[in-house]
Structure formats: C-alpha cells, structure tokens
Design a protein around this motif. Sequence first.
Motif, PDB file in Angstrom:
ATOM      1  N   SER A  24       0.513  -1.086   0.013  1.00  0.00           N
ATOM      2  CA  SER A  24       0.036  -0.007   0.129  1.00  0.00           C
ATOM      3  C   SER A  24       0.987   1.197   0.048  1.00  0.00           C
ATOM      4  O   SER A  24       1.909   1.093   0.672  1.00  0.00           O
ATOM      5  N   LEU A  25       0.481   2.219  -0.849  1.00  0.00           N
ATOM      6  CA  LEU A  25       1.058   3.442  -0.733  1.00  0.00           C
ATOM      7  C   LEU A  25       0.503   4.398   0.169  1.00  0.00           C
ATOM      8  O   LEU A  25       0.844   5.642   0.363  1.00  0.00           O
ATOM      9  N   GLY A  26      -0.575   4.141   1.048  1.00  0.00           N
ATOM     10  CA  GLY A  26      -1.224   4.794   2.033  1.00  0.00           C
ATOM     11  C   GLY A  26      -2.347   5.563   1.371  1.00  0.00           C
ATOM     12  O   GLY A  26      -2.855   6.590   2.096  1.00  0.00           O
ATOM     13  N   TYR A  27      -2.825   5.479   0.243  1.00  0.00           N
ATOM     14  CA  TYR A  27      -3.922   5.980  -0.470  1.00  0.00           C
ATOM     15  C   TYR A  27      -4.649   5.120  -1.086  1.00  0.00           C
ATOM     16  O   TYR A  27      -4.243   4.081  -1.747  1.00  0.00           O
ATOM     17  N   GLY A  28      -5.912   5.698  -1.543  1.00  0.00           N
ATOM     18  CA  GLY A  28      -6.820   4.848  -2.611  1.00  0.00           C
ATOM     19  C   GLY A  28      -7.666   5.888  -3.226  1.00  0.00           C
ATOM     20  O   GLY A  28      -8.177   6.845  -2.498  1.00  0.00           O
ATOM     21  N   PHE A  29      -8.741   5.176  -3.984  1.00  0.00           N
ATOM     22  CA  PHE A  29      -9.735   5.818  -4.730  1.00  0.00           C
ATOM     23  C   PHE A  29     -10.866   4.871  -4.633  1.00  0.00           C
ATOM     24  O   PHE A  29     -10.805   3.630  -4.716  1.00  0.00           O
ATOM     25  N   VAL A  30     -12.099   5.475  -4.207  1.00  0.00           N
ATOM     26  CA  VAL A  30     -13.185   4.839  -4.240  1.00  0.00           C
ATOM     27  C   VAL A  30     -14.293   5.398  -5.133  1.00  0.00           C
ATOM     28  O   VAL A  30     -14.489   6.809  -5.417  1.00  0.00           O
ATOM     29  N   ASN A  31     -15.034   4.570  -6.093  1.00  0.00           N
ATOM     30  CA  ASN A  31     -15.897   5.197  -7.175  1.00  0.00           C
ATOM     31  C   ASN A  31     -17.031   5.046  -6.800  1.00  0.00           C
ATOM     32  O   ASN A  31     -17.349   3.633  -6.495  1.00  0.00           O
ATOM     33  N   TYR A  32     -17.966   5.537  -6.707  1.00  0.00           N
ATOM     34  CA  TYR A  32     -19.361   5.650  -6.292  1.00  0.00           C
ATOM     35  C   TYR A  32     -20.383   6.011  -7.658  1.00  0.00           C
ATOM     36  O   TYR A  32     -20.017   6.843  -8.515  1.00  0.00           O
ATOM     37  N   VAL A  33     -21.340   5.493  -7.830  1.00  0.00           N
ATOM     38  CA  VAL A  33     -22.379   5.800  -8.834  1.00  0.00           C
ATOM     39  C   VAL A  33     -23.056   6.779  -8.684  1.00  0.00           C
ATOM     40  O   VAL A  33     -23.122   7.836  -9.434  1.00  0.00           O
ATOM     41  N   GLU A  34     -23.746   7.028  -7.381  1.00  0.00           N
ATOM     42  CA  GLU A  34     -24.232   8.249  -6.914  1.00  0.00           C
ATOM     43  C   GLU A  34     -23.557   9.151  -5.799  1.00  0.00           C
ATOM     44  O   GLU A  34     -22.926   8.694  -5.047  1.00  0.00           O
ATOM     45  N   ALA A  35     -23.809  10.500  -6.182  1.00  0.00           N
ATOM     46  CA  ALA A  35     -23.162  11.322  -5.564  1.00  0.00           C
ATOM     47  C   ALA A  35     -23.372  11.273  -3.958  1.00  0.00           C
ATOM     48  O   ALA A  35     -22.631  11.621  -3.225  1.00  0.00           O
ATOM     49  N   GLY A  36     -24.569  11.172  -3.635  1.00  0.00           N
ATOM     50  CA  GLY A  36     -25.325  10.978  -2.316  1.00  0.00           C
ATOM     51  C   GLY A  36     -24.348   9.883  -1.597  1.00  0.00           C
ATOM     52  O   GLY A  36     -24.178   9.885  -0.414  1.00  0.00           O
ATOM     53  N   ASP A  37     -24.377   8.658  -2.358  1.00  0.00           N
ATOM     54  CA  ASP A  37     -23.492   7.620  -1.678  1.00  0.00           C
ATOM     55  C   ASP A  37     -21.889   8.248  -1.135  1.00  0.00           C
ATOM     56  O   ASP A  37     -21.473   8.090  -0.040  1.00  0.00           O
ATOM     57  N   ALA A  38     -21.300   9.039  -1.978  1.00  0.00           N
ATOM     58  CA  ALA A  38     -19.948   9.706  -1.706  1.00  0.00           C
ATOM     59  C   ALA A  38     -20.434  10.683  -0.715  1.00  0.00           C
ATOM     60  O   ALA A  38     -19.266  10.630   0.399  1.00  0.00           O
ATOM     61  N   ASP A  39     -21.219  11.386  -0.573  1.00  0.00           N
ATOM     62  CA  ASP A  39     -21.368  12.299   0.737  1.00  0.00           C
ATOM     63  C   ASP A  39     -21.458  11.628   2.016  1.00  0.00           C
ATOM     64  O   ASP A  39     -21.098  11.903   2.747  1.00  0.00           O
ATOM     65  N   ARG A  40     -22.324  10.503   2.107  1.00  0.00           N
ATOM     66  CA  ARG A  40     -22.384   9.670   3.075  1.00  0.00           C
ATOM     67  C   ARG A  40     -21.186   9.043   3.767  1.00  0.00           C
ATOM     68  O   ARG A  40     -20.976   8.860   4.885  1.00  0.00           O
ATOM     69  N   ALA A  41     -20.301   8.398   2.776  1.00  0.00           N
ATOM     70  CA  ALA A  41     -18.885   7.854   2.972  1.00  0.00           C
ATOM     71  C   ALA A  41     -18.075   9.102   3.686  1.00  0.00           C
ATOM     72  O   ALA A  41     -17.385   8.677   4.669  1.00  0.00           O
TER      73      ALA A  41
END
Length: 73
Positions: A3-20
């Motif tokens: 691990s480099l200590g970072y990552g990306f998470v892809n959501y379809v819905e913006a609301g899901d990203a907000d909740r995360a």
Amino acid sequence: GQSLGYGFVNYVEAGDADRAIGALNGLKLQTKTIKVSYARPSSASIRDANLYVSGLPKAMGQKEMEQRFSPYG
C-alpha cells in the motif's frame, strides 16, 4: 504489492459519496487517521462521486477498502 497509503473509491451516486465522507473522514484505523474527500474529477461523468482517501494503514488492501466503503453505496 504494498500500500502507498492512499486509494480511490468510485460511487455511481453522489449521495453515496457524501455519506461515506460524513461517516469515514477522520476515522482512526490502526495508528492512522484517514482523510476522505472528493477526488478531482477528470470528466463531468465522475464529478461528485469519486473519493480520494489518504492516510490508510500500509497493511490495508483492496478487500478491506471495499468492506469499509461498501456500506455507503
């Protein structure tokens, strides 16, 4: 394989990203405090739905990331 200590998470819905972001930004994992924020979009189609996560423990892998973020979308 490390691990480099970072990552990306892809959501379809913006609301899901907000909740995360609301639930996981500032979370302490092992000895680290993670930062979860919007990724800088490269196109309009991913705007407001992709997250950049930094401060991840070096031992955290893909499966653990999916388990941590999947409850939000």
